[in-house]
Design a protein around this motif. Structure first.
Motif, PDB file in Angstrom:
ATOM      1  N   GLU A 170       0.827  -1.205   0.000  1.00 50.91           N
ATOM      2  CA  GLU A 170       0.000   0.000   0.000  1.00 50.91           C
ATOM      3  C   GLU A 170       0.863   1.259   0.000  1.00 50.91           C
ATOM      4  OE1 GLU A 170      -3.827   2.004   2.319  1.00 50.91           O
ATOM      5  OE2 GLU A 170      -3.233  -0.072   2.699  1.00 50.91           O
ATOM      6  N   ARG A 172       1.080   5.331   0.727  1.00 49.04           N
ATOM      7  CA  ARG A 172       0.433   6.269   1.648  1.00 49.04           C
ATOM      8  C   ARG A 172       0.983   7.678   1.451  1.00 49.04           C
ATOM      9  NH1 ARG A 172      -2.228   3.001   5.462  1.00 49.04           N
ATOM     10  NH2 ARG A 172      -1.357   0.886   5.560  1.00 49.04           N
ATOM     11  N   ARG A 269      -4.434   2.495  -4.925  1.00 44.60           N
ATOM     12  CA  ARG A 269      -3.444   2.935  -3.941  1.00 44.60           C
ATOM     13  C   ARG A 269      -2.496   1.807  -3.521  1.00 44.60           C
ATOM     14  NH1 ARG A 269      -7.513   4.129   1.157  1.00 44.60           N
ATOM     15  NH2 ARG A 269      -7.874   1.980   1.823  1.00 44.60           N
ATOM     16  N   THR A 270      -2.584   0.664  -4.180  1.00 42.57           N
ATOM     17  CA  THR A 270      -1.720  -0.462  -3.849  1.00 42.57           C
ATOM     18  C   THR A 270      -0.926  -0.885  -5.073  1.00 42.57           C
ATOM     19  OG1 THR A 270      -3.270  -1.264  -2.176  1.00 42.57           O
ATOM     20  CG2 THR A 270      -1.647  -2.830  -3.000  1.00 42.57           C
TER      21      THR A 270
END
Length: 305
Positions: A170, A172, A269-270
């Motif tokens: 992931e 961030r 987002r991964t």
């Protein structure tokens, strides 16, 4: 009968593009490579190369030969794997290419496991991005690649490659210390940094294209004042309060983050991590052992599959 060594030179020329590149990779002189290919032309009885400016390109007949050479080399790869599998111990040399965060977080613990369980296996590691590592795999410069790909920016996986997913990682939003806490909603949190300086990988990379798209989807164009392919450099700029960044969980390797982190909006987002070997090499005990060690390293780094 055609000579496999000369056929491989022709195949190398297809993948590397120039006689000079083939010569440098195989420690020959360009004239020697040219002479060997001339002999191959005489053996086949047709022209294999044609001039294009100062370079040469493969003829249709040469492309046919290269396709058959790929099949022959895959069979030889399987033969080597079968012989290695018949032995009691995993030995020999395995050449691995991996991108930076994998080298930092996954490769060292995997090497520890391999050293403990297969002390006769010698592992060489080079840091390389997928764009360079996958062609090097096909050119037989390395035996196993650890690569990454970002959402909507999949890495081209050439024919002849056996790819196996390793894990998801992931990404961030990394904030400079002391930043005002943005709203809890991820998209709003991202928009709150629209006026801040950013650090990203260089233009043209898959990571940069993905990161720019994430910001644009949030409604702003990122002010990229710093560029570096080194995530440790990016992290240091965030730690010192100079920029925001999009950083992967894998960077922490299971340790506590050193900067505030926020989730990104849902969807895309991964990034995905995968390992790749040449077709025919997936059954080699060294490749199997390395893939198994990397999976265990993933578990230790808390990189969720």
């Amino acid at each position: 009968m055609l000579d496999l060594h000369r056929l491989r030179l022709l195949r190398e020329l297809k993948h590397r593009g120039t006689l000079a590149a083939v010569a440098a990779a195989l420690s020959y002189s360009p004239s020697s490579v040219s002479q060997q290919l001339s002999v191959l032309e005489a053996e086949v009885g047709v022209a294999l190369l044609e001039p294009v400016g100062r370079r040469v390109r493969l003829t249709e007949q040469a492309e046919i030969l290269v396709a058959h050479t790929d099949v022959l080399l895959e069979r030889l790869e399987r033969a080597e794997a079968d012989i290695a599998a018949s032995l009691a111990a995993v030995t020999g040399t395995l050449r691995v290419a991996a991108f930076q965060t994998a080298v930092l977080a996954l490769v060292p613990p995997a090497l520890t496991l391999l050293r403990e369980e297969h002390p006769g296996l010698r592992v060489h590691v080079v840091q390389a991005e997928p764009e360079a590592a996958l062609p090097a795999l096909l050119a037989r410069e390395v035996d196993l690649v650890v690569a990454e790909e970002y959402p909507a920016h999949a890495v081209a996986r050439p024919a002849g490659v056996d790819a196996v997913e390793l894990c998801g990682d992931e990404m961030r939003l990394a904030l400079p210390p002391g930043s005002a806490s943005p709203a809890d909603e991820p998209a709003a949190a991202l928009r709150a940094l629209s006026g801040r300086p950013w650090v990203m990988e260089p233009a043209g990379t898959a990571s940069r294209r993905w990161a720019t798209a994430v910001c644009r989807q949030a409604g702003f164009e990122p002010d990229v004042r710093f560029e570096s392919p080194d995530l440790l450099v990016q992290l240091r700029l965030v730690e010192q309060g100079h920029a925001a960044a999009l950083l992967p969980d894998l960077l922490w390797g299971g340790s506590a983050p050193t900067v505030p982190l926020l989730p990104l909006p849902d969807g895309g987002r991964t990034r995905r991590l995968f390992t790749a070997v040449r077709h025919g090499g997936e059954g080699h005990p060294a490749a199997r052992a390395c893939r198994a060690a990397l999976r265990r390293a993933v578990e230790r780094a808390r990189c969720l599959p």
